[in-house]
Design a protein around this motif. Sequence first.
Motif, mmCIF file in Angstrom:
data_model
loop_
_atom_site.group_PDB
_atom_site.id
_atom_site.type_symbol
_atom_site.label_atom_id
_atom_site.label_comp_id
_atom_site.label_asym_id
_atom_site.label_seq_id
_atom_site.Cartn_x
_atom_site.Cartn_y
_atom_site.Cartn_z
ATOM 1 N N LYS A 91 0.923 -0.905 -0.017
ATOM 2 C CA LYS A 91 -0.214 0.193 0.122
ATOM 3 C C LYS A 91 1.006 0.933 -0.298
ATOM 4 C CE LYS A 91 -3.625 2.447 2.392
ATOM 5 N NZ LYS A 91 -4.591 1.846 3.478
ATOM 6 N N VAL A 92 0.902 1.556 -1.144
ATOM 7 C CA VAL A 92 1.403 3.214 -1.271
ATOM 8 C C VAL A 92 1.099 4.634 -1.766
ATOM 9 C CG1 VAL A 92 3.824 2.545 -1.717
ATOM 10 C CG2 VAL A 92 2.013 2.744 -3.692
ATOM 11 N N LEU A 93 0.779 5.427 -1.205
ATOM 12 C CA LEU A 93 0.582 6.915 -1.487
ATOM 13 C C LEU A 93 1.237 7.290 -2.627
ATOM 14 C CD1 LEU A 93 -1.221 8.647 -0.327
ATOM 15 C CD2 LEU A 93 0.502 10.172 0.804
ATOM 16 N N VAL A 94 0.352 7.557 -4.285
ATOM 17 C CA VAL A 94 0.512 7.637 -4.938
ATOM 18 C C VAL A 94 -0.214 9.088 -5.358
ATOM 19 C CG1 VAL A 94 1.491 7.433 -7.583
ATOM 20 C CG2 VAL A 94 1.607 6.140 -5.415
ATOM 21 N N GLU A 95 0.360 10.175 -5.926
ATOM 22 C CA GLU A 95 0.127 11.083 -5.949
ATOM 23 C C GLU A 95 -1.240 11.843 -5.577
ATOM 24 O OE1 GLU A 95 -1.846 10.744 -10.281
ATOM 25 O OE2 GLU A 95 0.793 10.861 -11.046
ATOM 26 N N ASP A 96 -1.203 11.606 -3.822
ATOM 27 C CA ASP A 96 -1.943 12.279 -2.595
ATOM 28 C C ASP A 96 -3.600 11.063 -2.742
ATOM 29 O OD1 ASP A 96 -0.590 14.383 -1.920
ATOM 30 O OD2 ASP A 96 -1.849 15.744 -3.503
ATOM 31 N N LYS A 97 -3.254 10.174 -3.980
ATOM 32 C CA LYS A 97 -3.706 8.406 -2.684
ATOM 33 C C LYS A 97 -3.184 7.769 -2.603
ATOM 34 C CE LYS A 97 -7.375 9.523 -6.920
ATOM 35 N NZ LYS A 97 -8.167 9.655 -8.011
ATOM 36 N N SER A 149 11.366 -0.287 -5.436
ATOM 37 C CA SER A 149 10.276 0.799 -4.927
ATOM 38 C C SER A 149 8.787 0.959 -5.435
ATOM 39 C CB SER A 149 10.721 2.498 -5.764
ATOM 40 O OG SER A 149 9.209 3.423 -5.270
ATOM 41 N N SER A 150 8.638 0.946 -4.184
ATOM 42 C CA SER A 150 6.534 0.470 -4.103
ATOM 43 C C SER A 150 5.720 1.538 -5.434
ATOM 44 C CB SER A 150 6.398 -0.406 -2.950
ATOM 45 O OG SER A 150 6.737 -0.700 -2.250
ATOM 46 N N SER A 151 6.248 2.456 -5.159
ATOM 47 C CA SER A 151 5.324 3.725 -5.286
ATOM 48 C C SER A 151 5.950 3.428 -7.440
ATOM 49 C CB SER A 151 5.846 4.507 -5.121
ATOM 50 O OG SER A 151 6.627 5.165 -5.091
ATOM 51 N N LEU A 152 6.818 2.694 -7.515
ATOM 52 C CA LEU A 152 7.212 2.722 -8.925
ATOM 53 C C LEU A 152 6.774 1.848 -9.944
ATOM 54 C CD1 LEU A 152 10.407 4.897 -8.935
ATOM 55 C CD2 LEU A 152 8.319 5.451 -9.513
#
Length: 178
Positions: A91-97, A149-152
């Motif tokens: 679970k990651v934060l991407v673009e404030d989501k 990188s989880s978000s990438l």
Amino acid sequence: MESSMQADIDTGEQSTQFLTFIMADEEYGVEILDVQEIRGWEPCTEIPNMPQYVKGVINLRGTIVPIVDLRQKFGFNNIEYSTTTVVIVVKVLVEDKSKIMGLVVDAVSDVHTIAHGDINLPPQWGQDYGPSVIRGLISINNKMVVLLSSSLLLDLEQFQNIEQIKGHNTQSSIVAND
């Protein structure tokens, strides 16, 4: 042991914990704070017109979670899923989501605390390869571990289709109930 902890505090050395896992006989890691849970492999609901590495979706306590086979996403040979095959839910934060995704890997390995200063930057391959999902490289017990990188890892364009399907199903179930 207390004195080594005190030395870390005095020098300001920051560290991060990584969950490492095995894939294609190599070790990879993601930041432990991104890991929501680890689940055994179970079949999921396939979604049409998705890349082959998107195995489908699962319903995780009311949240639709896309499941990605990292072997296929990275271009490795496919193998049969076994009793050691797991899904790491990140679970990651991407673009404030907040985004959730399941990563299918061969097996979970260990948790390592890694000092930020020990992480080596990934090699630069040029612009032909697009944005790298590699956060860095670290040597642990004379073995190279690739930190991801989880978000990438989240390819937002691919997963927008899943969110649209989810939204469509919600709307159609509301219409059906009226």
